[in-house]
Write a protein that holds these residues in place. Structure first.
Motif, PDB file in Angstrom:
ATOM      1  N   TYR A 338       0.846  -1.188   0.000  1.00 31.98           N
ATOM      2  CA  TYR A 338       0.000   0.000   0.000  1.00 31.98           C
ATOM      3  C   TYR A 338       0.882   1.238   0.000  1.00 31.98           C
ATOM      4  O   TYR A 338       1.664   1.458   0.923  1.00 31.98           O
ATOM      5  CB  TYR A 338      -0.903  -0.008   1.232  1.00 31.98           C
ATOM      6  N   ASN A 339       0.774   2.014  -1.071  1.00 33.08           N
ATOM      7  CA  ASN A 339       1.496   3.281  -1.153  1.00 33.08           C
ATOM      8  C   ASN A 339       0.672   4.388  -0.504  1.00 33.08           C
ATOM      9  O   ASN A 339      -0.470   4.636  -0.930  1.00 33.08           O
ATOM     10  CB  ASN A 339       1.768   3.646  -2.620  1.00 33.08           C
ATOM     11  N   SER A 340       1.213   5.022   0.507  1.00 37.47           N
ATOM     12  CA  SER A 340       0.501   6.104   1.195  1.00 37.47           C
ATOM     13  C   SER A 340       0.064   7.145   0.166  1.00 37.47           C
ATOM     14  O   SER A 340       0.917   7.767  -0.490  1.00 37.47           O
ATOM     15  CB  SER A 340       1.413   6.739   2.251  1.00 37.47           C
ATOM     16  N   PRO A 341      -1.249   7.354  -0.021  1.00 40.55           N
ATOM     17  CA  PRO A 341      -1.714   8.143  -1.169  1.00 40.55           C
ATOM     18  C   PRO A 341      -1.173   9.574  -1.234  1.00 40.55           C
ATOM     19  O   PRO A 341      -0.656   9.987  -2.279  1.00 40.55           O
ATOM     20  CB  PRO A 341      -3.238   8.131  -0.998  1.00 40.55           C
ATOM     21  N   GLU A 342      -1.287  10.340  -0.153  1.00 37.99           N
ATOM     22  CA  GLU A 342      -0.840  11.734  -0.205  1.00 37.99           C
ATOM     23  C   GLU A 342       0.665  11.819  -0.436  1.00 37.99           C
ATOM     24  O   GLU A 342       1.141  12.645  -1.228  1.00 37.99           O
ATOM     25  CB  GLU A 342      -1.235  12.460   1.077  1.00 37.99           C
ATOM     26  N   PHE A 343       1.400  10.977   0.239  1.00 37.97           N
ATOM     27  CA  PHE A 343       2.855  10.962   0.081  1.00 37.97           C
ATOM     28  C   PHE A 343       3.234  10.566  -1.341  1.00 37.97           C
ATOM     29  O   PHE A 343       4.121  11.175  -1.963  1.00 37.97           O
ATOM     30  CB  PHE A 343       3.450   9.980   1.090  1.00 37.97           C
ATOM     31  N   THR A 344       2.566   9.553  -1.876  1.00 37.34           N
ATOM     32  CA  THR A 344       2.866   9.101  -3.234  1.00 37.34           C
ATOM     33  C   THR A 344       2.593  10.191  -4.261  1.00 37.34           C
ATOM     34  O   THR A 344       3.398  10.412  -5.185  1.00 37.34           O
ATOM     35  CB  THR A 344       2.041   7.837  -3.558  1.00 37.34           C
ATOM     36  N   LEU A 345       1.485  10.881  -4.120  1.00 36.88           N
ATOM     37  CA  LEU A 345       1.161  11.959  -5.059  1.00 36.88           C
ATOM     38  C   LEU A 345       2.153  13.118  -4.928  1.00 36.88           C
ATOM     39  O   LEU A 345       2.527  13.750  -5.928  1.00 36.88           O
ATOM     40  CB  LEU A 345      -0.264  12.439  -4.831  1.00 36.88           C
ATOM     41  N   GLU A 346       2.603  13.373  -3.707  1.00 40.96           N
ATOM     42  CA  GLU A 346       3.614  14.422  -3.506  1.00 40.96           C
ATOM     43  C   GLU A 346       4.916  14.047  -4.211  1.00 40.96           C
ATOM     44  O   GLU A 346       5.539  14.875  -4.891  1.00 40.96           O
ATOM     45  CB  GLU A 346       3.864  14.613  -2.009  1.00 40.96           C
ATOM     46  N   MET A 347       5.333  12.793  -4.069  1.00 42.45           N
ATOM     47  CA  MET A 347       6.556  12.354  -4.731  1.00 42.45           C
ATOM     48  C   MET A 347       6.379  12.345  -6.255  1.00 42.45           C
ATOM     49  O   MET A 347       7.307  12.667  -7.008  1.00 42.45           O
ATOM     50  CB  MET A 347       6.936  10.957  -4.242  1.00 42.45           C
ATOM     51  N   ALA A 348       5.194  11.987  -6.728  1.00 46.78           N
ATOM     52  CA  ALA A 348       4.935  11.986  -8.172  1.00 46.78           C
ATOM     53  C   ALA A 348       5.073  13.401  -8.746  1.00 46.78           C
ATOM     54  O   ALA A 348       5.626  13.586  -9.837  1.00 46.78           O
ATOM     55  CB  ALA A 348       3.546  11.424  -8.459  1.00 46.78           C
ATOM     56  N   ARG A 349       4.573  14.383  -8.016  1.00 50.73           N
ATOM     57  CA  ARG A 349       4.716  15.779  -8.483  1.00 50.73           C
ATOM     58  C   ARG A 349       6.184  16.187  -8.536  1.00 50.73           C
ATOM     59  O   ARG A 349       6.622  16.881  -9.466  1.00 50.73           O
ATOM     60  CB  ARG A 349       3.920  16.718  -7.572  1.00 50.73           C
ATOM     61  N   LEU A 350       6.946  15.740  -7.530  1.00 49.28           N
ATOM     62  CA  LEU A 350       8.380  16.021  -7.531  1.00 49.28           C
ATOM     63  C   LEU A 350       9.049  15.385  -8.746  1.00 49.28           C
ATOM     64  O   LEU A 350       9.864  16.016  -9.433  1.00 49.28           O
ATOM     65  CB  LEU A 350       9.003  15.477  -6.240  1.00 49.28           C
ATOM     66  N   PHE A 351       8.687  14.133  -9.044  1.00 48.94           N
ATOM     67  CA  PHE A 351       9.274  13.440 -10.189  1.00 48.94           C
ATOM     68  C   PHE A 351       8.873  14.112 -11.502  1.00 48.94           C
ATOM     69  O   PHE A 351       9.674  14.212 -12.432  1.00 48.94           O
ATOM     70  CB  PHE A 351       8.841  11.973 -10.195  1.00 48.94           C
ATOM     71  N   GLU A 352       7.631  14.565 -11.599  1.00 48.05           N
ATOM     72  CA  GLU A 352       7.191  15.249 -12.817  1.00 48.05           C
ATOM     73  C   GLU A 352       7.998  16.519 -13.058  1.00 48.05           C
ATOM     74  O   GLU A 352       8.394  16.824 -14.190  1.00 48.05           O
ATOM     75  CB  GLU A 352       5.708  15.599 -12.720  1.00 48.05           C
ATOM     76  N   THR A 353       8.258  17.254 -11.978  1.00 46.55           N
ATOM     77  CA  THR A 353       9.058  18.474 -12.100  1.00 46.55           C
ATOM     78  C   THR A 353      10.472  18.156 -12.551  1.00 46.55           C
ATOM     79  O   THR A 353      11.056  18.853 -13.390  1.00 46.55           O
ATOM     80  CB  THR A 353       9.092  19.218 -10.750  1.00 46.55           C
ATOM     81  N   ARG A 354      11.005  17.084 -12.023  1.00 50.83           N
ATOM     82  CA  ARG A 354      12.403  16.735 -12.311  1.00 50.83           C
ATOM     83  C   ARG A 354      12.565  16.071 -13.672  1.00 50.83           C
ATOM     84  O   ARG A 354      13.493  16.400 -14.419  1.00 50.83           O
ATOM     85  CB  ARG A 354      12.938  15.816 -11.209  1.00 50.83           C
ATOM     86  N   PHE A 355      11.713  15.123 -13.992  1.00 49.92           N
ATOM     87  CA  PHE A 355      11.898  14.312 -15.197  1.00 49.92           C
ATOM     88  C   PHE A 355      10.994  14.711 -16.363  1.00 49.92           C
ATOM     89  O   PHE A 355      11.218  14.268 -17.490  1.00 49.92           O
ATOM     90  CB  PHE A 355      11.667  12.833 -14.878  1.00 49.92           C
ATOM     91  N   GLY A 356       9.986  15.512 -16.099  1.00 50.46           N
ATOM     92  CA  GLY A 356       9.013  15.858 -17.126  1.00 50.46           C
ATOM     93  C   GLY A 356       7.783  14.977 -17.030  1.00 50.46           C
ATOM     94  O   GLY A 356       7.878  13.778 -16.727  1.00 50.46           O
ATOM     95  N   LYS A 357       6.608  15.541 -17.304  1.00 45.81           N
ATOM     96  CA  LYS A 357       5.358  14.800 -17.137  1.00 45.81           C
ATOM     97  C   LYS A 357       5.243  13.614 -18.088  1.00 45.81           C
ATOM     98  O   LYS A 357       4.523  12.657 -17.807  1.00 45.81           O
ATOM     99  CB  LYS A 357       4.172  15.746 -17.324  1.00 45.81           C
TER     100      LYS A 357
END
Length: 440
Positions: A338-357
């Motif tokens: 189980y991926n903690s939803p809020e934390f996972t979405l926060e990390m996904a936004r960080l990855f999008e900023t870094r790697f591109g959407k």
């Protein structure tokens, strides 16, 4: 990873235009370190070890962590390694990589392909291969450790980096926890890991908030009968016929007893019985894999298997002392990840900023299993996330889209990821996430 997912891109056409990673010091530093990292990768790939026997692997990487200034403890939960670096007040972050290979003969044709042979726990001779990409996970772990050790002025808190044995058998995480992972060492506020994906182009990141991987149970049914001559079946109680009825009835367990919106799987993977054409055996054996997300659903499935086995035996006229024996292999159980939803979405936004959407994709949960799940399950206050890093060489992925070329899966003797891109992307994502969480 045990029978891992096939990653599905939401927009496969995006592989034609891949954004570069965010151009900054972190990307440059990992890029400069890649020759050294690839040497480690090739060594790990050439020298895999079976689950619970990762002695050489653990020693090699423990020495690397000590060199970087970590306080290192070996032989945690068997061959596990725990490396701790304290750097002032702040959150505790745990980063995990798994170490074990698989009993498989490598057929990739790589110049550094494994030729290792070993004995299984059952005493059988086998080849050994890193067919699940754990060698990329470990190398990414080293790359991340090097970057975080060099950037102590950028973060504050306690970093706990662990190397876990026996992921493939579902034993390693529990063994480390039972050996005091959360009592002998700082308990994490956050837990992170990545896994390579054999269905996604190299360098892509996939994430799934909430349930990401399933509960995995292994169930054995010993179906008893009364054997005899195949020419005189009326004098016997045929366990093959009874076991066949059980297999058929099990198909209704998911389709008629579980909510269609609640994912579940019951698969009979092995049916063993008899030794000769004209002999009705005394028993048959069914080996079953059971998958679910919800613990209540899991309990319904396991109870349903027992009920169906007994019910079919009663219908077949079996006496009470010849009822089927259903055994759930609790030691091999892997709980749902189980991926903690809020934390996972926060990390996904960080990855999008870094790697591109275009390189960061929300993926569907799958019915594969991963014992990374146990670290959060041991304390649900921990924010936890495992994410996927695509490993398919881009030319191969394009060919699979345009020509229908079949890609090798994880656990295939032909699986050869684009290791450099997996390591580079996984390490950069882990390092960036940790720096974000522990930012001064």
């Amino acid at each position: 990873m045990r029978e891992f997912m096939k990653f599905t891109l939401l927009a496969a056409a995006s592989v034609l235009a891949v954004s570069p990673a965010q151009a900054d010091g972190l990307n440059d530093a990992i890029s400069a370190d890649m020759p050294s990292l690839m040497a480690i990768y090739r060594d790990l790939h050439s020298n895999p070890e079976l689950s619970g026997e990762e002695v050489r692997t653990a020693a090699k990487l423990a020495a690397e962590a000590r060199r970087l200034g970590f306080t290192v403890t070996e032989k945690v939960g068997g061959t596990g390694v725990v490396a701790v670096m304290k750097n002032g007040e702040g959150p505790t972050v745990m980063l995990r990589a798994d170490m074990d290979g698989l009993p498989l003969e490598e057929k990739t044709g790589l110049p550094f392909a494994s030729k290792v042979q070993a004995k299984t726990r059952q005493g059988n001779d086998t080849f050994v291969m890193h067919a699940c990409g754990h060698d990329t996970h470990m190398t990414g772990w080293v790359a991340t450790a090097r970057q975080l050790a060099a950037r102590k002025d950028e973060w504050a808190g306690t970093l706990v980096m662990i190397l876990q044995p026996a992921e493939e058998t579902g034993e390693g995480a529990l063994a480390m926890l039972e050996d005091g992972l959360y009592t002998r060492f700082p308990k994490p506020d956050y837990a992170l890991a990545f896994h390579d994906a054999a269905g996604a182009p190299a360098g892509y990141i996939g994430y799934a908030p909430g349930f990401a991987l399933a509960n995995v149970d292994s169930v054995d049914i010993q179906v008893k009968g009364v054997g005899g001559h195949g020419a005189y079946p009326h004098t016997t109680k045929d366990p093959v016929v009874l076991a066949s009825r059980i297999v058929g009835a099990l198909q209704t367990l998911v389709s008629r007893e579980i909510d269609p919106q609640d994912p579940a799987v019951v698969t009979v993977g092995s049916f063993q019985a008899g030794s000769k054409h004209n002999i009705i055996s005394d028993e048959a054996l069914l080996l079953i894999t059971v998958r679910s997300y919800d613990d209540e659903t899991r309990a319904k499935l396991l109870e349903g298997i027992k009920r169906i086995a007994r019910g079919e035996a009663i219908a077949a006229g079996m006496p009470e002392d010849r009822m089927p024996f259903v055994s759930v292999r609790d030691a091999e159980f892997t709980p749902a990840t189980y991926n903690s939803p809020e934390f996972t979405l926060e990390m996904a936004r960080l990855f999008e900023t870094r790697f591109g959407k275009d390189r960061v994709v929300q993926s569907k949960p799958v019915m594969g299993g991963e014992d990374f799940s146990r670290y959060r399950r041991a304390d649900e206050k921990i924010s936890s996330m495992i994410f996927w890093v695509g490993g398919v060489p881009m030319a191969d992925y394009r060919a699979s889209l345009t020509e229908g070329t079949k890609l090798p899966s994880l656990h295939s003797s032909y699986w050869a990821p684009d290791a450099e891109k997996v390591i580079m992307t996984g390490a950069e994502a882990l390092t960036a996430a940790t720096l974000q969480i522990m930012k001064k």
